[in-house]
Scaffold this motif. Structure first.
Motif, PDB file in Angstrom:
ATOM      1  N   GLY A   1       0.799  -1.209   0.000  1.00 33.24           N
ATOM      2  CA  GLY A   1       0.000   0.000   0.000  1.00 33.24           C
ATOM      3  C   GLY A   1       0.831   1.257   0.000  1.00 33.24           C
ATOM      4  O   GLY A   1       2.034   1.231  -0.286  1.00 33.24           O
ATOM      5  N   PRO A   2       0.241   2.393   0.302  1.00 33.67           N
ATOM      6  CA  PRO A   2       0.951   3.668   0.340  1.00 33.67           C
ATOM      7  C   PRO A   2       2.148   3.607   1.273  1.00 33.67           C
ATOM      8  O   PRO A   2       2.094   3.000   2.349  1.00 33.67           O
ATOM      9  CB  PRO A   2      -0.111   4.651   0.828  1.00 33.67           C
ATOM     10  CG  PRO A   2      -1.396   4.036   0.398  1.00 33.67           C
ATOM     11  CD  PRO A   2      -1.198   2.558   0.570  1.00 33.67           C
ATOM     12  N   ILE A   3       3.220   4.239   0.897  1.00 30.31           N
ATOM     13  CA  ILE A   3       4.471   4.197   1.651  1.00 30.31           C
ATOM     14  C   ILE A   3       4.277   4.686   3.085  1.00 30.31           C
ATOM     15  O   ILE A   3       4.848   4.126   4.028  1.00 30.31           O
ATOM     16  CB  ILE A   3       5.541   5.034   0.936  1.00 30.31           C
ATOM     17  CG1 ILE A   3       5.926   4.343  -0.382  1.00 30.31           C
ATOM     18  CG2 ILE A   3       6.769   5.222   1.814  1.00 30.31           C
ATOM     19  CD1 ILE A   3       6.873   5.152  -1.239  1.00 30.31           C
ATOM     20  N   ALA A   4       3.473   5.718   3.272  1.00 33.47           N
ATOM     21  CA  ALA A   4       3.259   6.255   4.616  1.00 33.47           C
ATOM     22  C   ALA A   4       2.655   5.205   5.540  1.00 33.47           C
ATOM     23  O   ALA A   4       3.048   5.080   6.708  1.00 33.47           O
ATOM     24  CB  ALA A   4       2.370   7.487   4.551  1.00 33.47           C
ATOM     25  N   ILE A   5       1.686   4.467   5.016  1.00 31.73           N
ATOM     26  CA  ILE A   5       1.050   3.415   5.819  1.00 31.73           C
ATOM     27  C   ILE A   5       2.048   2.306   6.108  1.00 31.73           C
ATOM     28  O   ILE A   5       2.133   1.791   7.226  1.00 31.73           O
ATOM     29  CB  ILE A   5      -0.186   2.851   5.097  1.00 31.73           C
ATOM     30  CG1 ILE A   5      -1.201   3.952   4.875  1.00 31.73           C
ATOM     31  CG2 ILE A   5      -0.779   1.699   5.892  1.00 31.73           C
ATOM     32  CD1 ILE A   5      -2.412   3.502   4.089  1.00 31.73           C
TER      33      ILE A   5
ATOM     34  N   THR B   1      -5.607   2.560   8.995  1.00 29.36           N
ATOM     35  CA  THR B   1      -6.398   1.595   8.231  1.00 29.36           C
ATOM     36  C   THR B   1      -6.481   2.017   6.772  1.00 29.36           C
ATOM     37  O   THR B   1      -6.331   3.184   6.436  1.00 29.36           O
ATOM     38  CB  THR B   1      -7.830   1.484   8.795  1.00 29.36           C
ATOM     39  OG1 THR B   1      -8.464   2.757   8.739  1.00 29.36           O
ATOM     40  CG2 THR B   1      -7.795   1.001  10.234  1.00 29.36           C
ATOM     41  N   TRP B   2      -6.717   1.058   5.942  1.00 27.04           N
ATOM     42  CA  TRP B   2      -6.772   1.305   4.504  1.00 27.04           C
ATOM     43  C   TRP B   2      -7.921   0.491   3.940  1.00 27.04           C
ATOM     44  O   TRP B   2      -8.042  -0.702   4.170  1.00 27.04           O
ATOM     45  CB  TRP B   2      -5.443   0.907   3.866  1.00 27.04           C
ATOM     46  CG  TRP B   2      -5.408   1.052   2.379  1.00 27.04           C
ATOM     47  CD1 TRP B   2      -5.463   0.064   1.460  1.00 27.04           C
ATOM     48  CD2 TRP B   2      -5.330   2.264   1.643  1.00 27.04           C
ATOM     49  NE1 TRP B   2      -5.397   0.576   0.192  1.00 27.04           N
ATOM     50  CE2 TRP B   2      -5.310   1.923   0.275  1.00 27.04           C
ATOM     51  CE3 TRP B   2      -5.257   3.616   2.004  1.00 27.04           C
ATOM     52  CZ2 TRP B   2      -5.236   2.874  -0.733  1.00 27.04           C
ATOM     53  CZ3 TRP B   2      -5.173   4.556   0.997  1.00 27.04           C
ATOM     54  CH2 TRP B   2      -5.159   4.182  -0.358  1.00 27.04           C
ATOM     55  N   ASN B   3      -8.776   1.138   3.179  1.00 26.69           N
ATOM     56  CA  ASN B   3      -9.971   0.453   2.693  1.00 26.69           C
ATOM     57  C   ASN B   3     -10.012   0.291   1.174  1.00 26.69           C
ATOM     58  O   ASN B   3     -11.015  -0.087   0.607  1.00 26.69           O
ATOM     59  CB  ASN B   3     -11.231   1.220   3.127  1.00 26.69           C
ATOM     60  CG  ASN B   3     -11.344   1.268   4.637  1.00 26.69           C
ATOM     61  OD1 ASN B   3     -11.109   0.258   5.288  1.00 26.69           O
ATOM     62  ND2 ASN B   3     -11.667   2.432   5.189  1.00 26.69           N
TER      63      ASN B   3
END
Length: 622
Positions: free
Chosen positions: A371-375, A616-618
């Motif tokens: 997922g996104p690098i920040a996450i 969280t990531w949806n």
């Protein structure tokens, strides 16, 4: 004189000497007539019917000590033939006469009738070794039965005068050399001795009459033997220093202080189920080579100890980082530090639990994967805090320092051989003729090579990395690989409630190599004792057979062959494991399409406006 008369004279002289000296004198037989046979009937002899003999040999001055023939054994200060059976005239068999002095006495005749006084090991004038007369409290040496083993015909616990080197300290009264039939004072050990050792029964004899090499603490010369063997392996195969380093982390890192469980307990070497855990993959080479070294060390003719796998694993990282620090290779000062500073005595766990591997920090593969690098970095930071800090018990500073061990390593097998790569150029296996360099270059990389000063900026441009994988990064040209759990050390925390700002110490270590080294060695020492509930000790001083531990040509040849065979077997096992994990490796090495990171409310770098909203990531990408 004719040859015939000369022969007769020699025979007569021999027989005279034999009967004058009694049954304890020179005797050329094939019997193993052991001491303690005369507990009642031959109290004044130096070993009852034992004498000192070995086949057709007796005292052998060329080899020193009580040695005979090619396969000698030691019995109460005497030795007998290797293939013969114990002989007894009365009472207990074996172990030498129990008379006039403590545990084994050498009286009437020693080393070919060294007469006039006893050379006693547990020196007492009383028949009972438990009683003692006045004098020094030091031990006068051990004269007990030692089984024949690998020691090329002589037991290494005996020095040139027939005394155990590390125990005997009272060579007083040794006048008129007793070797080769010379008579005179026999030289007694100090007479006042504490004989309360559990290894001895009430009658002063060991439980089975045998010295066993059960010491968990090696002496300094024994440690030097191990150092030379490890250096031989490391010189032949440079990757071992980083692999031994990783092995030590994974054995000790199984510790959870909150239960407690796991720790530096040897399970990684002793229990196969531990290396079957995914977190402990690809340990075939380090574990097999450490076993070779351990067995070689224990069977070496100049060692007598029984060191645990837990100690071997932790000494492996101690050896590796010292050898590779500064200018790689061993120097006199490095060897002295290796010999004197490491503490030994960790017990091996007898009930290992493979579930302890869950306490090891891993590169996240959960909902942040791909997922996104920040996450990803946030999750990696939480992993370090939960495992290294909350479970293992390290401080933020210690955790950041320990991860710096990646200076001498590479992502060797987990991504497949095609994607194997170093972390730091100086940490390459062949960076120098002696292997990689251990220093603060890992931390310096984040300051010198990563232009972004915060995670938001890095997430947007991810420089200097051009290849972005699900949970790791790679430079296009240099092939330097960094995990998510590495990259989180470079930036301030985006959520202090989730994990601390590791970058504070990263920058301090980058600025000062001496500060990094001091912190790392302190943290490593703490790591090497996780879960250990035993007193540890530095090596004993060497008092005999202190030959520096140099390897012979035959030993080098043996080690070289064993190393090659182990590495071949390890590679075969690694290939099979990689084939079985083909799908996982394919996923790990598939480039991430950063265009899929956008969903309503999220920008491409994983941020919503100027604020980070949770962990969280949806989106459909997870």
């Amino acid at each position: 004189m004719s040859c015939k008369k000369l022969h007769a004279a020699i025979v007569a002289a021999f027989l005279t000497a034999y009967y004058i000296n009694g049954v304890s004198g020179l005797r050329n037989t094939n019997s193993r007539n052991l001491g303690k046979s005369s507990k009642s009937s031959t109290s004044s002899s130096s070993g009852g019917d034992a004498g000192w003999h070995h086949g057709s040999h007796a005292w052998n001055g060329d080899h020193g000590g009580w040695y005979g023939g090619g396969h000698g054994e030691w019995y109460g200060g005497w030795h007998g033939g290797h293939d013969s059976k114990p002989y007894s005239t009365s009472g207990k068999s074996g172990k030498g006469s129990k008379s006039s002095s403590g545990k084994s006495s050498k009286s009437t005749s020693s080393k070919s009738s060294k007469s006039s006084s006893n050379k006693s090991s547990k020196g007492s004038s009383s028949k009972s070794p438990k009683s003692s007369s006045s004098g020094s409290s030091e031990d006068g040496g051990h004269w007990v039965w030692v089984e024949y083993s690998h020691h090329h015909g002589h037991n290494h616990d005996w020095s040139d005068d027939g005394w155990s080197g590390s125990e005997y300290s009272g060579k007083s009264g040794k006048s008129g050399s007793g070797k080769s039939g010379k008579s005179g004072s026999g030289g007694s050990g100090n007479s006042s001795v504490d004989l309360s050792d559990d290894d001895w029964l009430d009658d002063g004899w060991s439980d089975d009459g045998q010295i066993e090499c059960n010491s968990h603490i090696p002496n300094q010369n024994e440690v030097e033997i191990l150092i030379n063997a490890m250096d031989f392996f490391a010189s032949k195969h440079h990757p071992l220093v980083s692999q031994w380093t990783r092995a030590a982390f994974h054995d000790a890192g199984s510790y959870n202080k909150n239960i407690p469980e796991g720790g530096a307990n040897g399970c990684l070497m002793n229990d196969k189920s531990m290396t079957e855990e995914e977190a402990n993959s690809f340990f075939e080479a380090p574990v097999s080579t450490l076993w070779i070294l351990k067995d070689f060390w224990h069977s070496h003719p100049d060692t007598c100890m029984k060191v645990s796998s837990a100690d071997i694993l932790q000494f492996g990282i101690f050896f590796s980082v010292i050898r590779q620090s500064g200018k790689p290779g061993l120097t006199k000062s490095k060897v002295e530090r290796l010999v004197k500073d490491f503490e030994w005595g960790r017990p091996d766990e007898t009930n290992c639990n493979s579930a302890w591997a869950e306490n090891l920090p891993e590169n996240p593969t959960g909902h942040a994967y791909g997922g996104p690098i920040a996450i990803r970095c946030l999750e990696a930071g939480k992993e370090i805090k939960e495992k290294l800090m909350d479970r293992n018990g390290f401080s933020t500073e210690e955790a950041v320092a320990l991860i710096g061990a990646h200076t001498i390593g590479m992502t060797r097998h987990v991504f497949g051989d095609k994607h194997a790569g170093i972390w730091i150029g100086s940490g390459d296996d062949d960076a120098t003729p002696k292997g990689p360099v251990f220093n603060n270059d890992f931390h310096a990389y984040f300051v010198d090579e990563v232009p972004a000063k915060d995670l938001h900026t890095f997430a947007a441009n991810h420089e200097p990395f051009s290849l972005i994988y699900p949970n790791w990064f790679r430079e296009d040209n240099e092939a330097e690989n960094f995990l998510d759990t590495d990259m989180v050390l470079a930036f301030p925390s985006v959520d202090e409630s989730a994990h601390p700002s590791y970058h504070t110490f990263t920058r301090k270590f980058a600025k000062s190599n001496s500060y990094f080294m001091e912190t790392f060695f302190s943290a490593m020492d703490k790591m090497s004792k996780l879960g250990v509930r035993a007193y540890l000790h530095k090596p004993r001083e060497c008092k005999s057979r202190c030959n520096g531990g140099e390897l012979t040509l035959s030993q080098r040849q043996y080690l070289h062959k064993a190393l090659n065979e182990a590495l071949l077997e390890a590679q075969e096992a690694i290939t099979i494991l990689q084939e079985n994990r083909y799908k996982d490796i394919k996923n790990l090495t598939t480039l991430v399409d950063t265009t899929t990171w956008y969903v309503p409310g999220w920008t491409a770098d994983g941020w919503v406006g100027d604020a980070w909203e949770g962990d969280t990531w949806n989106g459909d990408s997870f």
